[in-house]
Design a protein around this motif. Structure first.
Motif, PDB file in Angstrom:
ATOM      1  N   GLN A 104     112.914   6.916 -80.246  1.00 26.23           N
ATOM      2  CA  GLN A 104     113.183   5.560 -80.240  1.00 26.23           C
ATOM      3  C   GLN A 104     115.052   5.414 -80.295  1.00 26.23           C
ATOM      4  N   SER A 105     115.455   6.252 -80.795  1.00 20.93           N
ATOM      5  CA  SER A 105     117.031   6.262 -80.965  1.00 20.93           C
ATOM      6  C   SER A 105     117.729   6.863 -79.739  1.00 20.93           C
ATOM      7  N   THR A 106     119.052   6.091 -79.447  1.00 16.09           N
ATOM      8  CA  THR A 106     119.751   6.448 -78.248  1.00 16.09           C
ATOM      9  C   THR A 106     120.609   7.596 -78.655  1.00 16.09           C
ATOM     10  N   ASP A 107     120.426   8.018 -79.913  1.00 17.05           N
ATOM     11  CA  ASP A 107     121.413   9.268 -80.397  1.00 17.05           C
ATOM     12  C   ASP A 107     120.538  10.695 -80.243  1.00 17.05           C
ATOM     13  N   TYR A 108     119.366  10.560 -79.987  1.00 17.92           N
ATOM     14  CA  TYR A 108     118.423  11.836 -79.793  1.00 17.92           C
ATOM     15  C   TYR A 108     117.630  11.844 -78.439  1.00 17.92           C
ATOM     16  N   ARG A 109     117.445  13.267 -78.047  1.00 11.41           N
ATOM     17  CA  ARG A 109     116.357  13.279 -76.930  1.00 11.41           C
ATOM     18  C   ARG A 109     115.419  14.202 -77.519  1.00 11.41           C
ATOM     19  N   VAL A 110     114.234  13.953 -77.389  1.00 10.90           N
ATOM     20  CA  VAL A 110     113.110  14.618 -77.968  1.00 10.90           C
ATOM     21  C   VAL A 110     112.204  15.508 -76.986  1.00 10.90           C
ATOM     22  N   LEU A 111     112.260  16.827 -77.040  1.00 11.11           N
ATOM     23  CA  LEU A 111     111.523  17.582 -76.174  1.00 11.11           C
ATOM     24  C   LEU A 111     110.335  18.104 -76.878  1.00 11.11           C
ATOM     25  N   ARG A 112     109.127  17.994 -75.962  1.00 11.56           N
ATOM     26  CA  ARG A 112     107.712  18.371 -76.250  1.00 11.56           C
ATOM     27  C   ARG A 112     107.307  19.528 -75.657  1.00 11.56           C
ATOM     28  N   ARG A 113     106.660  20.424 -76.216  1.00 16.97           N
ATOM     29  CA  ARG A 113     106.203  21.561 -75.423  1.00 16.97           C
ATOM     30  C   ARG A 113     105.202  21.276 -74.441  1.00 16.97           C
ATOM     31  N   LEU A 114     105.164  21.756 -73.410  1.00 15.16           N
ATOM     32  CA  LEU A 114     103.978  21.458 -72.630  1.00 15.16           C
ATOM     33  C   LEU A 114     102.892  22.579 -73.053  1.00 15.16           C
ATOM     34  N   VAL A 115     101.602  21.908 -73.139  1.00 11.96           N
ATOM     35  CA  VAL A 115     100.368  22.514 -73.438  1.00 11.96           C
ATOM     36  C   VAL A 115      99.549  22.401 -72.171  1.00 11.96           C
ATOM     37  N   PRO A 116      98.949  23.697 -71.749  1.00 15.16           N
ATOM     38  CA  PRO A 116      98.109  23.523 -70.369  1.00 15.16           C
ATOM     39  C   PRO A 116      96.910  22.723 -70.854  1.00 15.16           C
ATOM     40  N   ARG A 117      96.205  22.166 -70.116  1.00 17.47           N
ATOM     41  CA  ARG A 117      94.968  21.411 -70.242  1.00 17.47           C
ATOM     42  C   ARG A 117      93.787  22.161 -69.871  1.00 17.47           C
ATOM     43  N   PRO A 118      92.697  22.009 -70.477  1.00 14.97           N
ATOM     44  CA  PRO A 118      91.550  22.674 -70.138  1.00 14.97           C
ATOM     45  C   PRO A 118      90.995  22.463 -68.674  1.00 14.97           C
ATOM     46  N   SER A 119      90.132  23.339 -68.216  1.00 13.06           N
ATOM     47  CA  SER A 119      89.409  23.095 -67.061  1.00 13.06           C
ATOM     48  C   SER A 119      88.617  21.857 -67.015  1.00 13.06           C
ATOM     49  N   SER A 120      88.341  20.987 -65.929  1.00 10.86           N
ATOM     50  CA  SER A 120      87.463  19.955 -66.060  1.00 10.86           C
ATOM     51  C   SER A 120      87.085  19.635 -64.593  1.00 10.86           C
ATOM     52  N   ILE A 121      86.265  18.759 -64.261  1.00  6.37           N
ATOM     53  CA  ILE A 121      85.665  18.295 -62.808  1.00  6.37           C
ATOM     54  C   ILE A 121      85.804  16.616 -62.971  1.00  6.37           C
ATOM     55  N   PRO A 122      85.861  15.773 -61.779  1.00  9.65           N
ATOM     56  CA  PRO A 122      86.006  14.608 -61.911  1.00  9.65           C
ATOM     57  C   PRO A 122      84.635  14.086 -62.468  1.00  9.65           C
ATOM     58  N   ALA A 123      84.728  12.672 -63.037  1.00  6.21           N
ATOM     59  CA  ALA A 123      83.548  11.949 -63.324  1.00  6.21           C
ATOM     60  C   ALA A 123      82.623  11.692 -62.188  1.00  6.21           C
ATOM     61  N   PRO A 124      81.385  11.841 -62.207  1.00  5.20           N
ATOM     62  CA  PRO A 124      80.478  11.522 -61.078  1.00  5.20           C
ATOM     63  C   PRO A 124      80.807  10.197 -60.449  1.00  5.20           C
ATOM     64  N   GLY A 125      80.872  10.016 -59.141  1.00  2.00           N
ATOM     65  CA  GLY A 125      81.490   8.980 -58.360  1.00  2.00           C
ATOM     66  C   GLY A 125      82.680   8.631 -58.140  1.00  2.00           C
ATOM     67  N   GLN A 126      83.805   9.323 -58.982  1.00  2.00           N
ATOM     68  CA  GLN A 126      84.843   8.895 -59.011  1.00  2.00           C
ATOM     69  C   GLN A 126      85.718   9.530 -57.776  1.00  2.00           C
ATOM     70  N   GLU A 127      86.338   8.925 -57.004  1.00  2.00           N
ATOM     71  CA  GLU A 127      87.009   9.041 -55.698  1.00  2.00           C
ATOM     72  C   GLU A 127      88.211   9.796 -56.081  1.00  2.00           C
ATOM     73  N   THR A 128      88.261  11.100 -55.566  1.00  2.00           N
ATOM     74  CA  THR A 128      89.656  11.756 -55.855  1.00  2.00           C
ATOM     75  C   THR A 128      89.982  12.745 -54.577  1.00  2.00           C
ATOM     76  N   ARG A 129      90.894  13.050 -54.713  1.00  2.00           N
ATOM     77  CA  ARG A 129      91.498  14.452 -53.493  1.00  2.00           C
ATOM     78  C   ARG A 129      91.751  15.363 -54.542  1.00  2.00           C
ATOM     79  N   THR A 130      92.025  16.550 -53.688  1.00  2.00           N
ATOM     80  CA  THR A 130      92.135  17.982 -54.418  1.00  2.00           C
ATOM     81  C   THR A 130      93.766  18.414 -53.910  1.00  2.00           C
ATOM     82  N   GLY A 131      94.448  19.061 -54.594  1.00  2.00           N
ATOM     83  CA  GLY A 131      95.713  19.298 -54.472  1.00  2.00           C
ATOM     84  C   GLY A 131      95.713  21.062 -54.879  1.00  2.00           C
ATOM     85  N   ILE A 132      96.834  21.593 -54.538  1.00  2.00           N
ATOM     86  CA  ILE A 132      97.255  22.993 -55.100  1.00  2.00           C
ATOM     87  C   ILE A 132      98.533  22.968 -55.542  1.00  2.00           C
ATOM     88  N   LEU A 133      98.794  23.344 -56.737  1.00  2.00           N
ATOM     89  CA  LEU A 133     100.111  23.659 -57.230  1.00  2.00           C
ATOM     90  C   LEU A 133     100.385  25.206 -57.249  1.00  2.00           C
TER      91      LEU A 133
END
Length: 285
Positions: A17-46
């Motif tokens: 919240q201070s203009t004097d600091y920038r906070v870096l957070r470690r990126l943590v991989p998320r676990p595998s999952s699938i979309p909820a039933p009926g949820q409209e999605t598209r699929t991409g590749i990184l």
């Protein structure tokens, strides 16, 4: 004194919240999952590649990492479907500087080959491939696996304005780890737009652009072209030996006027190429 995760999170939030600091957070991989039933999605590749060098025509891939994910119509990442990580033994020893950068040794890749059938199966169903330097990764990927030639591509390095963007850090340099990190970065909401970075990337990728080739431009005006954003192509890849620039449709007329009035000093019709997500970043254009 020891502090638990909740204490550290509170301290980080206070500092941010201070203009004097920038906070870096470690990126943590998320676990595998699938979309909820009926949820409209598209699929991409990184996608991320590690290679023996920078020349897509001669150097070789030594590692391929991919993350398959689902996203919603508004560009929000919904789920991580699957990951792909594989080594590929090159025809010559890995240069020492590449091993120093990637940590990949000759022993690690010995006897390994990335099968085209495995790549095709993993990519199946995806509508877009995204790399953090698509101008590099797409050229290598297309050379090894033709399935990538017909896919739309996006570039998280050039198609998202990251100024004042995500405050995360990531220390690994293995291909699939980089893909996991990119997934989290693309899920970040950009302060300037209020939209996730992936939504901005997709919107940019969908736009048609035009590549203008300033062929036979006067040598003494090369700095004017360079300062305007033109890049040099030496002709070794079969494309024109020329300065060139990619512009959106709305900027085309202004760019042509610049060339006619400040570079050629006459009415010229430079070579133009129309680019979309299906051709952009490819060595075939």
């Amino acid at each position: 004194m020891f502090q638990d995760a909740s204490d550290l999170a509170a301290m980080a939030e206070t500092l941010s919240q201070s203009t004097d600091y920038r906070v870096l957070r470690r990126l943590v991989p998320r676990p595998s999952s699938i979309p909820a039933p009926g949820q409209e999605t598209r699929t991409g590749i990184l996608l991320d590649t590690e290679t023996t060098g920078l020349d897509h025509a001669r150097d070789e891939i030594i590692e391929l990492g991919m993350v398959k994910f689902d996203y919603s119509a508004d560009g929000r990442i919904v789920s991580l479907r699957d990951t792909f990580s594989a080594f590929n033994e090159p025809s010559a020893p890995i240069p020492p500087e590449v091993t120093a950068l990637t940590g990949i040794t000759d022993d690690m890749v010995a006897g390994h080959k990335i099968e085209e059938a495995a790549v095709n199966a993993f990519v199946d169903g995806a509508v877009i491939s995204i790399a953090h330097n698509a101008g590099f990764d797409r050229k290598f990927a297309e050379r090894y696996w033709p399935v990538f030639e017909d896919m739309a591509w996006g570039c998280s390095a050039t198609e998202v304005d990251w100024r004042n963007g995500a405050g995360f850090f990531h220390q690994a340099h293995r291909a699939v780890d980089d893909c996991h990190a990119l997934l989290e970065i693309l899920d970040f909401t950009l302060p300037a737009t209020g939209a996730p970075a992936l939504a901005v990337l997709l919107e940019t990728a969908r736009k048609t652009t035009t590549r203008i080739w300033a062929e036979q431009s006067p040598f003494e005006l090369k700095d004017s072209l360079k300062n305007r954003g033109y890049r040099w192509n030496d002709g070794s890849d079969g494309r024109p030996k020329s300065w060139h620039i990619d512009v959106c449709e709305t900027a085309l007329d202004d760019e042509l006027t610049f060339l006619r009035t400040e570079i050629y000093l006459r009415n010229v019709e430079p070579r133009l190429q129309t680019l979309t997500a299906f051709s952009r970043f490819s060595c075939r254009v």
